[in-house]
Design a protein around this motif. Sequence first.
Motif, PDB file in Angstrom:
ATOM      1  N   GLU A 223       0.813  -1.223   0.000  1.00 23.26           N
ATOM      2  CA  GLU A 223       0.000   0.000   0.000  1.00 23.26           C
ATOM      3  C   GLU A 223       0.847   1.273   0.000  1.00 23.26           C
ATOM      4  O   GLU A 223       0.350   2.344  -0.288  1.00 23.26           O
ATOM      5  N   PHE A 224       2.120   1.130   0.328  1.00 23.00           N
ATOM      6  CA  PHE A 224       2.993   2.293   0.369  1.00 23.00           C
ATOM      7  C   PHE A 224       3.480   2.641  -1.036  1.00 23.00           C
ATOM      8  O   PHE A 224       3.566   1.779  -1.910  1.00 23.00           O
ATOM      9  N   VAL A 225       3.809   3.891  -1.227  1.00 23.83           N
ATOM     10  CA  VAL A 225       4.324   4.357  -2.508  1.00 23.83           C
ATOM     11  C   VAL A 225       5.838   4.209  -2.490  1.00 23.83           C
ATOM     12  O   VAL A 225       6.499   4.620  -1.537  1.00 23.83           O
TER      13      VAL A 225
ATOM     14  N   ARG B 141       9.544   9.666  -7.237  1.00 25.78           N
ATOM     15  CA  ARG B 141      10.443  10.402  -8.142  1.00 25.78           C
ATOM     16  C   ARG B 141       9.766  10.658  -9.478  1.00 25.78           C
ATOM     17  O   ARG B 141       9.891  11.740 -10.036  1.00 25.78           O
ATOM     18  N   LYS B 142       9.033   9.666  -9.995  1.00 20.46           N
ATOM     19  CA  LYS B 142       8.346   9.844 -11.260  1.00 20.46           C
ATOM     20  C   LYS B 142       7.294  10.951 -11.162  1.00 20.46           C
ATOM     21  O   LYS B 142       7.137  11.760 -12.069  1.00 20.46           O
TER      22      LYS B 142
END
Length: 63
Positions: free
Chosen positions: A51-53, A59-60
């Motif tokens: 669930e974490f980015v 960065r994108k």
Amino acid sequence: MENVTLNKVYEKLVRLSREVEQMKHWMAEDFELADDVVLEIELSKKKPKKEFVSHEEMRKEFS
């Protein structure tokens, strides 16, 4: 380039020294986390990692 006297350099060094001492004092204090922060940390520990980015995704989006 601006002329700088030794007095100006000394004054800035004294000011910086005071600021560093103040920061050292702040860092030495034993702060307690607020209850809502502790709760958020505990909840985040229970979340599945998927669930974490990821760092790359961040960065994108923000680069």
